[in-house]
Motif scaffolding. Structure first.
Motif, PDB file in Angstrom:
ATOM      1  N   GLU A 126       0.858  -1.177   0.000  1.00 40.17           N
ATOM      2  CA  GLU A 126       0.000   0.000   0.000  1.00 40.17           C
ATOM      3  C   GLU A 126       0.895   1.228   0.000  1.00 40.17           C
ATOM      4  O   GLU A 126       1.701   1.421   0.907  1.00 40.17           O
ATOM      5  CB  GLU A 126      -0.893   0.000   1.238  1.00 40.17           C
ATOM      6  N   GLN A 127       0.783   2.041  -1.002  1.00 37.17           N
ATOM      7  CA  GLN A 127       1.609   3.226  -1.128  1.00 37.17           C
ATOM      8  C   GLN A 127       0.863   4.400  -0.509  1.00 37.17           C
ATOM      9  O   GLN A 127      -0.174   4.818  -1.019  1.00 37.17           O
ATOM     10  CB  GLN A 127       1.897   3.490  -2.608  1.00 37.17           C
ATOM     11  N   SER A 128       1.344   4.864   0.609  1.00 44.77           N
ATOM     12  CA  SER A 128       0.727   5.997   1.283  1.00 44.77           C
ATOM     13  C   SER A 128       1.401   7.258   0.773  1.00 44.77           C
ATOM     14  O   SER A 128       2.538   7.554   1.144  1.00 44.77           O
ATOM     15  CB  SER A 128       0.887   5.867   2.804  1.00 44.77           C
ATOM     16  N   ILE A 129       0.705   7.997  -0.080  1.00 43.10           N
ATOM     17  CA  ILE A 129       1.278   9.180  -0.713  1.00 43.10           C
ATOM     18  C   ILE A 129       0.382  10.375  -0.426  1.00 43.10           C
ATOM     19  O   ILE A 129      -0.838  10.298  -0.536  1.00 43.10           O
ATOM     20  CB  ILE A 129       1.420   8.976  -2.233  1.00 43.10           C
ATOM     21  N   SER A 130       0.983  11.450  -0.040  1.00 47.16           N
ATOM     22  CA  SER A 130       0.227  12.658   0.259  1.00 47.16           C
ATOM     23  C   SER A 130       0.884  13.848  -0.410  1.00 47.16           C
ATOM     24  O   SER A 130       2.092  13.848  -0.680  1.00 47.16           O
ATOM     25  CB  SER A 130       0.155  12.885   1.774  1.00 47.16           C
ATOM     26  N   LEU A 131       0.070  14.853  -0.695  1.00 47.38           N
ATOM     27  CA  LEU A 131       0.559  16.120  -1.194  1.00 47.38           C
ATOM     28  C   LEU A 131       0.534  17.117  -0.040  1.00 47.38           C
ATOM     29  O   LEU A 131      -0.526  17.552   0.396  1.00 47.38           O
ATOM     30  CB  LEU A 131      -0.315  16.630  -2.350  1.00 47.38           C
ATOM     31  N   LYS A 132       1.709  17.445   0.457  1.00 39.75           N
ATOM     32  CA  LYS A 132       1.813  18.357   1.589  1.00 39.75           C
ATOM     33  C   LYS A 132       1.909  19.786   1.059  1.00 39.75           C
ATOM     34  O   LYS A 132       2.862  20.157   0.393  1.00 39.75           O
ATOM     35  CB  LYS A 132       3.052  18.012   2.415  1.00 39.75           C
ATOM     36  N   ARG A 133       0.895  20.586   1.364  1.00 36.04           N
ATOM     37  CA  ARG A 133       0.858  21.967   0.891  1.00 36.04           C
ATOM     38  C   ARG A 133       1.813  22.830   1.724  1.00 36.04           C
ATOM     39  O   ARG A 133       1.785  22.825   2.952  1.00 36.04           O
ATOM     40  CB  ARG A 133      -0.563  22.528   1.013  1.00 36.04           C
ATOM     41  N   LEU A 134       2.700  23.531   1.037  1.00 35.24           N
ATOM     42  CA  LEU A 134       3.613  24.443   1.702  1.00 35.24           C
ATOM     43  C   LEU A 134       3.070  25.863   1.619  1.00 35.24           C
ATOM     44  O   LEU A 134       2.138  26.144   0.877  1.00 35.24           O
ATOM     45  CB  LEU A 134       5.002  24.365   1.060  1.00 35.24           C
ATOM     46  N   GLU A 135       3.672  26.741   2.381  1.00 36.59           N
ATOM     47  CA  GLU A 135       3.198  28.116   2.434  1.00 36.59           C
ATOM     48  C   GLU A 135       3.415  28.820   1.097  1.00 36.59           C
ATOM     49  O   GLU A 135       4.498  28.762   0.510  1.00 36.59           O
ATOM     50  CB  GLU A 135       3.927  28.864   3.546  1.00 36.59           C
ATOM     51  N   ASP A 136       2.369  29.497   0.621  1.00 40.50           N
ATOM     52  CA  ASP A 136       2.499  30.304  -0.581  1.00 40.50           C
ATOM     53  C   ASP A 136       3.283  31.576  -0.269  1.00 40.50           C
ATOM     54  O   ASP A 136       3.359  32.015   0.881  1.00 40.50           O
ATOM     55  CB  ASP A 136       1.128  30.710  -1.111  1.00 40.50           C
ATOM     56  N   PHE A 137       3.857  32.145  -1.302  1.00 41.01           N
ATOM     57  CA  PHE A 137       4.411  33.484  -1.144  1.00 41.01           C
ATOM     58  C   PHE A 137       4.214  34.250  -2.444  1.00 41.01           C
ATOM     59  O   PHE A 137       4.017  33.663  -3.508  1.00 41.01           O
ATOM     60  CB  PHE A 137       5.876  33.467  -0.709  1.00 41.01           C
ATOM     61  N   THR A 138       4.226  35.565  -2.302  1.00 41.62           N
ATOM     62  CA  THR A 138       3.847  36.437  -3.399  1.00 41.62           C
ATOM     63  C   THR A 138       5.023  37.274  -3.862  1.00 41.62           C
ATOM     64  O   THR A 138       5.843  37.721  -3.068  1.00 41.62           O
ATOM     65  CB  THR A 138       2.697  37.363  -2.969  1.00 41.62           C
ATOM     66  N   ILE A 139       5.095  37.487  -5.165  1.00 36.31           N
ATOM     67  CA  ILE A 139       6.126  38.313  -5.782  1.00 36.31           C
ATOM     68  C   ILE A 139       5.414  39.447  -6.520  1.00 36.31           C
ATOM     69  O   ILE A 139       4.524  39.177  -7.332  1.00 36.31           O
ATOM     70  CB  ILE A 139       6.980  37.496  -6.770  1.00 36.31           C
ATOM     71  N   PRO A 140       5.747  40.691  -6.269  1.00 30.87           N
ATOM     72  CA  PRO A 140       5.046  41.815  -6.916  1.00 30.87           C
ATOM     73  C   PRO A 140       5.507  42.047  -8.354  1.00 30.87           C
ATOM     74  O   PRO A 140       5.763  43.169  -8.767  1.00 30.87           O
ATOM     75  CB  PRO A 140       5.400  43.002  -6.007  1.00 30.87           C
ATOM     76  N   LYS A 141       5.633  40.971  -9.099  1.00 29.85           N
ATOM     77  CA  LYS A 141       6.060  41.029 -10.492  1.00 29.85           C
ATOM     78  C   LYS A 141       5.382  39.890 -11.242  1.00 29.85           C
ATOM     79  O   LYS A 141       4.856  38.962 -10.634  1.00 29.85           O
ATOM     80  CB  LYS A 141       7.583  40.866 -10.616  1.00 29.85           C
ATOM     81  N   ILE A 142       5.458  39.940 -12.543  1.00 29.27           N
ATOM     82  CA  ILE A 142       4.953  38.852 -13.383  1.00 29.27           C
ATOM     83  C   ILE A 142       6.119  37.920 -13.718  1.00 29.27           C
ATOM     84  O   ILE A 142       7.113  38.345 -14.314  1.00 29.27           O
ATOM     85  CB  ILE A 142       4.323  39.385 -14.680  1.00 29.27           C
ATOM     86  N   VAL A 143       6.007  36.652 -13.321  1.00 25.60           N
ATOM     87  CA  VAL A 143       7.038  35.655 -13.623  1.00 25.60           C
ATOM     88  C   VAL A 143       6.880  35.183 -15.062  1.00 25.60           C
ATOM     89  O   VAL A 143       5.786  34.784 -15.476  1.00 25.60           O
ATOM     90  CB  VAL A 143       6.951  34.464 -12.654  1.00 25.60           C
ATOM     91  N   LEU A 144       7.970  35.226 -15.807  1.00 25.27           N
ATOM     92  CA  LEU A 144       7.948  34.800 -17.213  1.00 25.27           C
ATOM     93  C   LEU A 144       8.781  33.552 -17.471  1.00 25.27           C
ATOM     94  O   LEU A 144       8.730  32.992 -18.566  1.00 25.27           O
ATOM     95  CB  LEU A 144       8.464  35.922 -18.111  1.00 25.27           C
ATOM     96  N   SER A 145       9.556  33.131 -16.488  1.00 23.03           N
ATOM     97  CA  SER A 145      10.402  31.958 -16.692  1.00 23.03           C
ATOM     98  C   SER A 145      10.697  31.315 -15.354  1.00 23.03           C
ATOM     99  O   SER A 145      10.919  32.016 -14.359  1.00 23.03           O
ATOM    100  CB  SER A 145      11.707  32.351 -17.390  1.00 23.03           C
ATOM    101  N   LEU A 146      10.686  29.981 -15.344  1.00 22.46           N
ATOM    102  CA  LEU A 146      11.030  29.196 -14.160  1.00 22.46           C
ATOM    103  C   LEU A 146      12.032  28.143 -14.589  1.00 22.46           C
ATOM    104  O   LEU A 146      11.790  27.406 -15.550  1.00 22.46           O
ATOM    105  CB  LEU A 146       9.776  28.552 -13.566  1.00 22.46           C
ATOM    106  N   GLN A 147      13.167  28.056 -13.896  1.00 19.99           N
ATOM    107  CA  GLN A 147      14.206  27.118 -14.299  1.00 19.99           C
ATOM    108  C   GLN A 147      14.835  26.476 -13.073  1.00 19.99           C
ATOM    109  O   GLN A 147      15.092  27.151 -12.078  1.00 19.99           O
ATOM    110  CB  GLN A 147      15.284  27.846 -15.116  1.00 19.99           C
ATOM    111  N   GLN A 148      15.061  25.154 -13.147  1.00 25.83           N
ATOM    112  CA  GLN A 148      15.732  24.415 -12.075  1.00 25.83           C
ATOM    113  C   GLN A 148      17.232  24.398 -12.350  1.00 25.83           C
ATOM    114  O   GLN A 148      17.667  24.097 -13.459  1.00 25.83           O
ATOM    115  CB  GLN A 148      15.207  22.980 -12.011  1.00 25.83           C
ATOM    116  N   LEU A 149      18.026  24.682 -11.289  1.00 26.55           N
ATOM    117  CA  LEU A 149      19.475  24.774 -11.452  1.00 26.55           C
ATOM    118  C   LEU A 149      20.177  23.931 -10.399  1.00 26.55           C
ATOM    119  O   LEU A 149      19.591  23.571  -9.375  1.00 26.55           O
ATOM    120  CB  LEU A 149      19.938  26.231 -11.322  1.00 26.55           C
ATOM    121  N   ASN A 150      21.459  23.675 -10.644  1.00 31.93           N
ATOM    122  CA  ASN A 150      22.344  23.030  -9.660  1.00 31.93           C
ATOM    123  C   ASN A 150      21.732  21.761  -9.080  1.00 31.93           C
ATOM    124  O   ASN A 150      21.615  21.599  -7.862  1.00 31.93           O
ATOM    125  CB  ASN A 150      22.683  24.006  -8.523  1.00 31.93           C
ATOM    126  N   LEU A 151      21.358  20.852  -9.964  1.00 23.34           N
ATOM    127  CA  LEU A 151      20.744  19.580  -9.558  1.00 23.34           C
ATOM    128  C   LEU A 151      19.539  19.819  -8.652  1.00 23.34           C
ATOM    129  O   LEU A 151      19.418  19.240  -7.575  1.00 23.34           O
ATOM    130  CB  LEU A 151      21.772  18.679  -8.870  1.00 23.34           C
TER     131      LEU A 151
END
Length: 900
Positions: free
Chosen positions: A395-420
């Motif tokens: 039985e695989q017990s899997i949950s989605l744990k919601r983390l705290e949101d945060f706000t940026i006063p700008k429009i995000v145009l790109s998201l990139q993962q870096l450094n592994l």
């Protein structure tokens, strides 16, 4: 009489709060946001790890390529001109997405109907050819791609931890990390894509010689209504070898899946045996968790910071990015993080929001995928066996744990993962680019912790906030970026140091942090096989004599490179040390100020050593003594065409030998009476700007010189054997040409080889009889190579070389012939004759011959060398087929039509 005070309320009525309209949005931003909200695959600008920038043409129907290059006029870095790519789509059909694979060699081009073409880089960075056509695929809106990911290669990846200063010394720490997930069993390219109607597609390339692309697909879930159609999807790898998938649909539902790719290999095999064809793989999809309403928890309510805004209900914020981030590697004995889903919701007031005072903002929401396994009762195992299941059920017990949101006063145009996956880069519509720690999502800025350096951002580098844009892409090492505005114009952005003036020694904390961060970034680039021209463009801005010395010192330290071959001069070890080429390349680049300007002394040392390395490898491939040549190749020294192709390399080797002896004679004359005074000799060498002394004293170039002499003797021996055997025709003519060059040398190969042998013997003896330790000897050899510091232990060798050895050689040759010989084509002398030759002629850096006008050319993006653009491999010699793919400095070629 007193004046009555003025009653403002009588004049204007009740006071009302003043609402200011938000600042005007950049042109085209609302349309770009609509595009991001409707489809998770709409990247129109991408920068590969090899350094190639791909973007869509202004009409959106074609791919255009550009790259970073060094200008031969002044040695500065800039963007190349545009190079359009022939389209495989119908005229006018729009391209929706561009994505490079992990190696930067394959580019996936997706149109609005989800048809995927794949282009591959062929030798030149700005020449790509189609390896997968999509014209046969059906044109259907439901096939539009909403998420896509390339499978990572199956290899260990070095990972540098933050550099720490302990007991006054900087300590570099590197570990290895195996990327999780599934990999192509034949180490070829493969990608996974998700369509709007919920189809999961696996595209994979067959092994050579076929190399064609195949596809298998499966359905995630059935589509019941238009609200079930997908808007976004993201795929990442998991530690158990599977893929994790998250989707978002028009009803704002978030769904996660685990995908198993079964390559159907023989039992116990992880890689495809060479003798077997690749079986058809299969896809197995397991639903994990569903979230019925995916929306942000907070919104922007005002203020001047990035966090702790008043929580408001803001349904106007729409999903614009969805990213599945793999578990990060374990660092400092901490548990590796769980896979994380990151969603970005953005809001910008539209033309109908006339009464809105809300400023644009983005909300970042995150969920961690946490899992644990529990064994079920053995009765369920019996039930499973009846259903032909494999192994016991868990039985695989899997949950989605919601983390705290945060706000940026700008429009995000790109998201990139870096450094592994340990760093997240967010780029915004105002042109700003910020880096966040993946674990805490704290903004990475200079924190004045000068004893631990983890990145350029933490050391005080940052991108400027200048022009607004609609598209942003980061360079391979994230220190440059290209932006694109509504007019389709590309602009280059450079990181700059923002903490003000620094000192010029490692005693200054800010200067020290700058040097360590740049050397760390360069080391990461080398170990990940990234193109590092972007780092060179940054280093060039701060180049001074002391800056270059400290930077090169820590570059060699960070990569733990051994350049000490004074005791064990085995050329095989040196040939396999590819990191030396990278370090010499950056040293050469620091010394290059333009084709018509003198190269610095340290630049000349690096440039000649790079050429010596190249000619040594050329001889090795030709004589079939190097394993890279592979079995089954005809020995090149017996083929007339192969021998003829070596003629330029042989002439270059002979002329360099004569040039070095002539320069050493001049130095010996200049230091007469002071040959044993190291500082005096170094001063005269600096005045002459001549690399000759260091090329024979440093063990790395000396090993190459000795190997080249040995090969020249071998070629002459083969020619003499051919004459004795009575060879005729083309082979005899070629043997005669080679013999004329070698025998016509003013300094005989045997004489120069004798000098090198004596230097080798004396240096080995000097080191062994001195009190210098192995570690100090290694440091001395490095400093000799990249800074021209002659170690004290070699003072007797220096004196004997400049007196006894050269005096003996002077009696055997004619110094006047050497002095008046024309070596301008080598490009090593700082005189007008050399500059004039370079203006009038183009020398092939590979074949070492002048090229006739009209020759189609490639040029190196970094060192500005040229070579003939050779197409195909039919009839190409072993050494040419191996050595023409990259420049001798290790950089890539690009097609060039400015000369020729």
């Amino acid at each position: 009489m007193d004046d009555d005070p003025l009653d403002m309320e009588d004049l204007f009525g009740d006071a009302q709060q003043l609402h200011l309209n938000p600042a005007a949005l950049p042109r085209g931003l609302l349309a770009r946001l609509d595009e991001l909200r409707l489809n998770g695959c709409c990247q129109k600008l991408a920068w590969s790890k090899m350094g190639c920038i791909a973007y869509t043409s202004r009409d959106g129907s074609r791919v255009v390529l550009r790259n970073l290059l060094c200008r031969p006029e002044d040695g500065k870095w800039t963007l190349s001109r545009e190079f359009p790519v022939a389209s495989t789509f119908q005229d006018g059909l729009q391209i929706s997405h561009l994505m490079w694979n992990h190696n930067g060699t394959d580019l996936a081009v997706v149109d609005v109907y989800g048809r995927i073409s794949v282009y591959s880089v062929y030798v030149a960075i700005n020449r790509i050819s189609v390896s997968r056509h999509s014209s046969a695929e059906q044109m259907d809106d439901l096939n539009a791609v909403t998420g896509m990911s390339w499978l990572s290669p199956d290899r260990l990846t070095p990972f540098y931890k933050p550099v720490e200063k302990r007991e006054g010394s900087w300590k570099y720490s590197v570990t290895t990390y195996k990327p999780p997930g599934t990999h192509h069993p034949a180490n070829k390219s493969a990608l996974v894509a998700v369509t709007r109607d919920g189809t999961l597609r696996l595209l994979y390339q067959l092994p050579a010689p076929d190399s064609s692309w195949q596809e298998v697909n499966t359905e995630l879930e059935s589509i019941g209504s238009s609200k079930d159609l997908l808007t976004h999807a993201s795929i990442c790898s998991d530690r158990d070898g599977s893929l994790l998938l998250v989707t978002h649909n028009f009803s704002r539902s978030l769904r996660t899946y685990r995908v198993q790719v079964n390559w159907n290999l023989p039992p116990g095999q992880r890689h495809l045996p060479i003798s077997l064809p690749l079986p058809t793989p299969s896809l197995i999809v397991h639903p994990i968790r569903f979230e019925n309403h995916c929306s942000p928890q907070s919104g922007f309510a005002g203020g001047d910071g990035f966090r702790n805004f008043e929580l408001v209900d803001n349904p106007a914020a729409q999903l614009s990015f969805l990213d599945f981030i793999p578990a990060s590697p374990e660092l400092n004995q901490r548990e590796s993080k769980h896979p994380m889903i990151m969603a970005i919701f953005s809001y910008a007031p539209g033309p109908l929001d006339l009464q809105s005072s809300q400023e644009p903002f983005s909300i970042v929401s995150r969920w961690e995928l946490c899992s644990s396994s529990q064994n079920l009762h053995q009765s369920f195992d019996q039930l499973a066996s009846k259903k032909n299941s494999v192994g016991p059920l868990k039985e695989q017990s899997i949950s989605l744990k919601r983390l705290e949101d945060f706000t940026i006063p700008k429009i995000v145009l790109s998201l990139q993962q870096l450094n592994l996956y340990t760093t997240i880069a967010l780029a915004h519509s105002d042109g700003s680019i910020d880096f966040y720690d993946r674990e805490s999502m704290n903004l990475i800025t200079a924190n004045e912790d000068w004893d631990t350096i983890s990145s350029m951002s933490q050391a005080g580098f940052a991108f400027p906030v200048d022009d607004s844009c609609l598209h942003i892409a980061l360079s391979p090492n994230t220190c440059l970026a290209v932006t694109r505005d509504a007019d389709g114009d590309l602009r280059l952005k450079q990181m700059g140091y923002v903490l003000g003036p620094t000192g010029d020694s490692m005693d200054d904390p800010k200067f020290s942090a700058m040097i360590i961060s740049l050397s760390l970034q360069f080391a990461c680039s080398c170990t990940h096989s990234n193109n590092y021209d972007d780092i060179l463009s940054i280093v060039q801005q701060y180049s001074t004599k002391n800056f270059d010395y400290e930077f090169l010192y820590y570059v060699y330290r960070s990569l733990s490179i051994n350049v000490d071959y004074s005791i064990d001069p085995a050329h095989e070890k040196l040939f396999k040390n590819s990191m030396i080429q990278r370090c010499l390349s950056i040293q050469n680049s620091l010394g290059y100020k333009g084709a018509q300007k003198p190269r610095s002394l340290l630049g000349k040392i690096a440039w000649v050593t790079l050429n010596l390395r190249f000619t040594s490898l050329t001889f090795a491939f030709s004589f079939n003594n190097f394993k890279g040549a592979g079995p089954g190749h005809e020995n090149d020294v017996l083929r007339p065409d192969a021998l003829l192709s070596l003629l330029g390399v042989v002439k270059w080797s002979i002329d360099v030998m004569n040039f070095l002896v002539d320069e050493l004679f001049s130095l010996a004359d200049a230091v007469k009476g002071h040959a044993g005074d190291r500082s005096y000799v170094e001063g005269e060498v600096s005045k002459m700007n001549s690399p000759a002394l260091y090329l024979v004293l440093a063990s790395v170039p000396r090993v190459f010189l000795r190997y080249n002499c040995r090969c020249l003797r071998g070629l002459m021996g083969n020619a003499q054997k051919g004459f004795q055997a009575g060879v005729e025709g083309e082979q005899r003519r070629v043997f005669k040409s080679l013999a004329n060059v070698i025998e016509g040398s003013m300094v005989k190969v045997s004489q120069f080889e004798r000098i090198l042998g004596e230097i080798d013997h004396d240096i080995r003896g000097a080191y062994q009889h001195s009190s210098i330790s192995d570690a100090d000897r290694a440091l001395a050899e490095k400093s000799l190579l990249y800074n021209g510091d002659i170690p004290e232990a070699l003072a007797p060798v220096l004196e004997r070389l400049l007196t006894t050895m050269l005096n003996k050689l002077r009696n055997e040759v004619d110094p006047a012939d050497l002095y008046f010989a024309n070596h301008s084509w080598l490009g090593l002398i700082d005189d007008e004759e050399t500059r004039d030759y370079r203006r009038r002629h183009v020398v092939d850096a590979v074949k070492k011959v002048p090229l006739p006008k009209g020759t189609r050319l490639r040029r190196c993006t970094r060192c500005c060398s040229y070579m003939e653009d050779i197409m195909g491999h039919i009839g190409m010699t072993v050494w040419m087929s191996s050595m023409h793919r990259m420049c001798l400095c290790g950089s890539l070629w690009m097609l060039d039509d400015s000369r020729g």
